[in-house]
Design a protein around this motif. Structure first.
Motif, mmCIF file in Angstrom:
data_model
loop_
_atom_site.group_PDB
_atom_site.id
_atom_site.type_symbol
_atom_site.label_atom_id
_atom_site.label_comp_id
_atom_site.label_asym_id
_atom_site.label_seq_id
_atom_site.Cartn_x
_atom_site.Cartn_y
_atom_site.Cartn_z
ATOM 1 N N ARG A 766 5.093 24.181 -36.182
ATOM 2 C CA ARG A 766 3.643 23.291 -36.644
ATOM 3 C C ARG A 766 2.833 23.178 -35.276
ATOM 4 O O ARG A 766 3.764 22.204 -34.275
ATOM 5 N N THR A 767 2.083 22.912 -34.864
ATOM 6 C CA THR A 767 1.122 22.546 -34.352
ATOM 7 C C THR A 767 -0.589 21.974 -35.162
ATOM 8 O O THR A 767 -0.592 22.652 -36.113
ATOM 9 N N VAL A 768 -1.001 20.646 -35.131
ATOM 10 C CA VAL A 768 -2.133 20.520 -35.811
ATOM 11 C C VAL A 768 -2.995 19.792 -34.007
ATOM 12 O O VAL A 768 -2.867 18.873 -33.633
ATOM 13 N N GLU A 769 -3.876 20.104 -34.297
ATOM 14 C CA GLU A 769 -5.146 19.149 -33.218
ATOM 15 C C GLU A 769 -5.622 18.393 -33.920
ATOM 16 O O GLU A 769 -6.624 18.557 -35.286
ATOM 17 N N ASP A 770 -5.318 16.907 -33.819
ATOM 18 C CA ASP A 770 -5.707 16.046 -34.665
ATOM 19 C C ASP A 770 -6.260 14.909 -33.602
ATOM 20 O O ASP A 770 -6.510 15.020 -31.882
ATOM 21 N N PRO A 771 -7.880 14.521 -33.616
ATOM 22 C CA PRO A 771 -8.843 14.040 -32.619
ATOM 23 C C PRO A 771 -8.035 12.673 -32.470
ATOM 24 O O PRO A 771 -8.657 12.244 -31.337
ATOM 25 N N GLN A 772 -7.561 11.490 -32.842
ATOM 26 C CA GLN A 772 -6.854 10.697 -32.988
ATOM 27 C C GLN A 772 -5.817 10.567 -31.308
ATOM 28 O O GLN A 772 -5.198 9.902 -30.827
ATOM 29 N N TYR A 773 -4.826 11.329 -31.304
ATOM 30 C CA TYR A 773 -3.165 12.129 -31.593
ATOM 31 C C TYR A 773 -3.514 13.192 -30.197
ATOM 32 O O TYR A 773 -2.319 13.213 -29.552
ATOM 33 N N PRO A 775 -3.319 17.687 -29.326
ATOM 34 C CA PRO A 775 -2.466 18.352 -29.912
ATOM 35 C C PRO A 775 -0.899 18.226 -30.385
ATOM 36 O O PRO A 775 0.002 18.005 -29.711
ATOM 37 N N VAL A 776 -0.758 17.782 -31.944
ATOM 38 C CA VAL A 776 0.567 17.453 -32.126
ATOM 39 C C VAL A 776 1.551 19.086 -31.761
ATOM 40 O O VAL A 776 1.090 19.529 -32.416
ATOM 41 N N ARG A 837 6.112 28.138 -25.953
ATOM 42 C CA ARG A 837 4.406 28.501 -26.689
ATOM 43 C C ARG A 837 3.479 28.542 -26.904
ATOM 44 O O ARG A 837 2.078 28.624 -27.320
ATOM 45 N N LEU A 838 3.925 27.755 -28.394
ATOM 46 C CA LEU A 838 2.874 27.921 -29.174
ATOM 47 C C LEU A 838 2.778 25.984 -28.423
ATOM 48 O O LEU A 838 1.153 25.999 -28.955
ATOM 49 N N SER A 839 3.154 25.656 -27.441
ATOM 50 C CA SER A 839 2.621 24.441 -26.620
ATOM 51 C C SER A 839 1.571 24.886 -25.899
ATOM 52 O O SER A 839 0.176 24.069 -25.808
ATOM 53 N N CYS A 840 1.874 26.117 -25.192
ATOM 54 C CA CYS A 840 0.854 26.690 -24.603
ATOM 55 C C CYS A 840 -0.327 26.652 -25.036
ATOM 56 O O CYS A 840 -1.763 26.731 -24.657
ATOM 57 N N LEU A 841 -0.150 27.273 -26.422
ATOM 58 C CA LEU A 841 -1.410 27.455 -27.643
ATOM 59 C C LEU A 841 -1.901 26.240 -27.958
ATOM 60 O O LEU A 841 -3.983 26.244 -28.203
ATOM 61 N N ALA A 842 -1.487 25.267 -28.133
ATOM 62 C CA ALA A 842 -2.355 23.947 -28.628
ATOM 63 C C ALA A 842 -2.832 23.370 -27.471
ATOM 64 O O ALA A 842 -4.226 23.377 -28.086
ATOM 65 N N ASP A 843 -2.165 23.249 -26.976
ATOM 66 C CA ASP A 843 -3.465 22.977 -25.151
ATOM 67 C C ASP A 843 -4.095 23.282 -24.959
ATOM 68 O O ASP A 843 -4.905 23.186 -24.651
ATOM 69 N N GLY A 844 -4.828 24.831 -25.057
ATOM 70 C CA GLY A 844 -4.868 26.047 -24.509
ATOM 71 C C GLY A 844 -5.876 26.040 -25.368
ATOM 72 O O GLY A 844 -7.774 26.155 -24.869
#
Length: 888
Positions: A766-773, A775-776, A837-844
């Motif tokens: 999974r990945t979640v874009e969290d305002p405090q943490y 891209p998790v 790949r999911l990490s790159c998506l979450a970061d980008g």
């Protein structure tokens, strides 16, 4: 040049890109505002042009141009923000720099800059280049070109020092430059270094002022302003101290000025202690006077409700636009204990002892406790910042400063939130390689109260994961923060986790050994217990033997004397034996006189003392983990050449334009978005009855799985939401009829058919874009391990290959991937590639709020993504990918 016709409709191009606006820090630490140019800037642009020297005008336009024509002003200020982009940097509303690009073809643009003569050398051009490059990449431009006269050395330096690979060609008296603007490791390093120097310099101006003015000092003894003035005066501040008071001739013997205009200039730092409603007026006065920094102790801002929040935003806007940094509002103060400065702006009388611990604190109450405990533990402070509402200066700024400060050897942070999580993670990871960072938070609830409620959010464990990933040491209590800080400041780092235990009691020795094992420390020497009636000599001999053992990385020494008088003599032995040891030593001297006042044994190397042996071991274990992290090769961030991030960004932008409130993508569009990052979702076909189910199975290939699309049932075999390994038409027809009848009343009657994946281990990614943490990225094994027991690993993107490997192995059930109990190992390499790949998506793609790949079946060869859920939403966020050096 610049006549390229793009594919975007004119009305779309003219939309003002508000997200490009940013407050930025310049090379000397001053602040400025960067934004896209607007048609109403024509007059300001003309004033800027007229203020330039003839030489600067010639270098920009290759010809004399005393004044810009009306046609030129319109051409320069009316742009489409797509093929023609221009940005300005302003200070106090005046333009001090202009940068622009004009597209020449699909992927290239010509770039040009004009920097105010009065602001050369401040890094204005470098900041403009970084932001123009980021804007260009948003629109598919990957290469900049420029034409520069040979004598324009300053602009040549901007291009050559930017970290890009620049090509040069000299022709007809002009140097033609070209360079790709896609980020590389070198260009990122250059930008981060510029950001670091600028933000460290901005904090240096706050913490090393040559002159301070206090606005709001009172003659009444029971006021905050008077207490602050008494603290500054009593600290022996080495600079000039001024007071502004509308009526008094002097306060505490210091001559008072009627207004800030009367104070001798320049003023580096203003301390504001007036009622909240009057602060903005004072800030405007400070801006006019050229003050570089503000410490606002006044309350009545964000903590007081919406009206206060708006007042706080205006405070920051005015300050940053005028080149000032702000500590606060609602700050408890700042301290610099350096004998060369001796600055104490706080309500605590007396400057703390000078030392090497930098401290950041958000809470006023915790500030009092921190400084009190530092004094009682005999821990010296280098600098201390109480950020209050953290409207401007944050922990990120302080970390930038402390990384460059030779007087700071370790950092202690008390955080209620991280502000810009991407930036915090990036800076903390870098500074932790040279200086340990110890973090105390107000707990999970303290972070969650700052987080907006929404369906998908990161778990509290994500914050622990971020700190672990960045090398920070998280501690549960303020006392533990100082337990760890004492050890870090006074002893060498351990080279491993092998420990010697020396005590003068078998019970104590066993207690310490048990504590070591519970903290994953290996006891390789002892536990040694000298007789209880032994004196300092025998204890010292046992301690020396432990220090001489080459297999020992650290020593825990505990002494509980039968005769109290022995304790101080044992302290002398500790100081003597450990003066030059290569290993760190922690000790608990039970009954040591003055233990409440002194937390160390003084000597050539101070030995930290702890109330209990368990506290000593816990602090040592924290430091061992940090030392292990610091010695590791953390790897390079994942970069995947076959990802189409631009295509993904365009798709996300188009969908959110149609659904600005956010949307969960349907399976087809989810698969389309993931495919941009090389993630293939196994196809599934919707069916309404046995006939089209059989047709779907023939198309996909037998055997198949039959699943409901209902979110709460689609992974639940136990509730009948999934039937697997269906091998023939008869079985499939029966299953369709039965599942429709059984699940239809529960809203689960919509079914899909999917080809069965090869046997393997079911996982969740999974990945979640969290305002405090930020891209998790999360990983776990499917089923009860992750859903019921919470057995998940978390990391913050961007990830390195080391991060990915660590996350997978951090899961307690992960042995199932590596051949547990004779099973065949699965293709962990394919799983790692999927997470990358999911990490790159979450970061980008920060607007991708949530992705759930569940299940992912990892077999002997490959990893099959059988289902994907993708949710898009435009989040209020700090996008640290786009703009290094922007204040957040």
């Amino acid at each position: 040049m610049g006549q390229y016709a793009g594919r975007v409709a004119p009305q779309e191009r003219l939309t003002y890109p508000e997200h490009w606006e940013a407050d930025v820090v310049l090379r000397d630490g001053g602040t400025a505002h960067l934004r896209p140019i607007r048609p109403e800037d024509a007059e300001a642009l003309q004033r800027f042009h007229l203020s330039q020297s003839p030489e600067s005008v010639y270098l920009r336009f290759f010809a004399p141009m005393p004044r810009l024509s009306e046609r030129d002003l319109e051409r320069f200020t009316v742009v489409d923000h797509h093929d023609r982009v221009a940005m300005v940097i302003t200070i106090a509303g005046d333009i001090v720099g202009v940068g622009r690009y004009d597209r020449v073809d699909a992927t290239e643009a010509e770039v040009a800059f004009n920097i105010s003569d009065h602001h050369h050398g401040r890094g204005v051009g470098s900041v403009l280049l970084e932001h123009l490059a980021a804007a260009a990449r948003e629109h598919g431009i990957h290469r900049f070109m420029a034409e520069v006269l040979p004598q324009n050395r300053k602009m040549l330096a901007v291009f050559n020092d930017a970290g890009y690979e620049v090509t040069h060609r000299y022709e007809d008296g002009v140097i033609s430059l070209g360079f790709d603007i896609d980020p590389t490791e070198r260009s990122r390093a250059v930008m981060e270094a510029r950001e670091h120097r600028a933000e460290a310099s901005s904090m240096h101006a706050v913490l090393h002022p040559g002159s301070v003015v206090l606005i709001g000092a009172s003659r009444r003894e029971d006021t905050i302003g008077r207490a602050l003035l008494a603290a500054v005066q009593g600290s022996g501040f080495t600079g000039a101290l001024h007071v502004v008071h509308p009526e008094a001739d002097s306060v505490l013997g210091i001559p008072a000025h009627r207004s800030l205009d009367d104070v001798p200039h320049p003023v580096d730092l203003a301390v504001v202690a007036v009622p909240g409603a009057s602060v903005l007026e004072v800030v405007h006065d400070c801006a006019k006077a050229g003050v570089r920094g503000l410490v606002v102790v006044s309350g009545g801002f964000a903590e007081a409700g919406e009206e206060g929040l708006e007042r706080q935003r205006e405070l920051v806007r005015v300050a940053r636009a005028s080149g000032m940094r702000v500590v606060g509002p609602n700050s408890w103060g700042v301290i610099n204990a350096d004998p060369r400065v001796r600055l104490n702006i706080s309500m605590r009388a007396g400057t703390p002892p000078a030392g090497h611990l930098g401290v950041f604190c958000q809470s006023g109450a915790l500030s009092v406790a921190v400084l009190d405990l530092a004094a009682r533990r005999s821990v010296g402070i280098s600098t201390f910042v109480s950020a209050g509402n953290r409207a401007d200066v944050s922990a990120n700024d302080c970390l930038q400063y402390w990384e460059a400060d030779d007087d700071t050897r370790a950092v202690g942070l008390y955080l209620e939130s991280t502000g810009n999580p991407r930036k915090f993670a990036r800076i903390a990871r870098r500074i932790s390689r040279s200086r340990p960072v110890v973090v105390l938070t107000s707990g999970t609830s303290g972070f969650s109260r700052h987080t907006t409620s929404r369906a998908h959010h990161a778990p509290p464990e994500a914050f622990d994961a971020m700190l672990s990933q960045t090398g920070c040491i998280r501690v549960p209590t303020l006392s533990r923060l100082f337990d760890v800080a004492q050890l870090l400041l006074d002893q060498p780092l351990p080279e491993g986790n092998r420990v010697a235990v020396v005590a003068n009691s078998h019970a104590l020795a066993d207690l310490v050994a048990d504590a070591c094992l519970a903290n994953r420390l290996s006891v390789v020497h002892g536990p040694v217990a000298v007789p209880e009636l032994s004196g300092p000599g025998e204890f010292g001999a046992a301690l020396q033997a432990a220090l001489d053992d080459v297999t020992v990385d650290a020593v825990v020494a505990v002494f509980a004397p039968a005769v109290l008088a022995h304790t101080s003599e044992v302290a002398d032995v500790l100081a003597d034996k450990t003066a030059t040891s290569r290993q760190p030593v922690v000790a608990s001297l039970i009954g040591y006189p003055g233990r409440e006042l002194v937390g160390v044994v003084e000597g050539a190397r101070r030995v930290p003392l702890y109330d209990t042996p368990e506290e000593a071991v816990s602090a040592l274990a924290d430091v061992v983990r940090y030392s292990t992290w610091r010695r590791r090769n953390l790897g390079e961030r994942v970069e995947l050449a076959d990802c189409d991030s631009e295509g993904a960004q365009a798709m996300v932008a188009k969908v959110l334009e149609q659904h600005p409130e956010g949307i969960e993508l349907d399976p087809r569009r989810s698969a389309e978005l993931l495919r941009f990052y090389g993630i293939e979702v196994w196809p599934s076909l919707a069916v309404s009855g046995p006939e089209d189910a059989l047709e779907a199975a023939e198309r996909l290939g037998w055997p198949v799985a039959l699943k409901t699309t209902a979110a709460y049932l689609r992974h639940r075999v136990d509730l009948g939401g999934v039937r697997l390994d269906i091998a023939d038409a008869g079985e499939l027809s029966r299953d369709v009829v039965e599942m429709t009848a059984q699940l239809g009343p529960m809203g689960g009657g919509d079914l899909v058919v999917q080809k069965m994946s090869p046997a393997g281990v079911a996982c969740v990614v999974r990945t979640v874009e969290d305002p405090q943490y930020g891209p998790v990225v999360s990983f776990g094994l499917g089923g009860d391990a992750s859903e019921l027991l919470g057995d998940l690993g978390h990391r913050i993107a961007p990830l390195t290959r080391v991060d990915i490997a660590d996350m997978i192995r951090s899961v307690r059930a992960s042995p199932k991937l590596f051949g547990h109990r004779g099973a065949r190992p699965v293709d962990v390499g394919a799983l790692e590639d999927l997470i990358a790949r999911l990490s790159c998506l979450a970061d980008g793609l920060p607007d991708v709020a949530y992705v759930d790949l569940n299940p992912v079946v990892v077999g002997e060869h490959g990893a099959a993504v059988l289902s994907a859920t993708v949710h898009l939403r435009t989040l209020a966020r700090h996008d640290d990918r786009r703009e290094l050096g922007a204040l957040t």
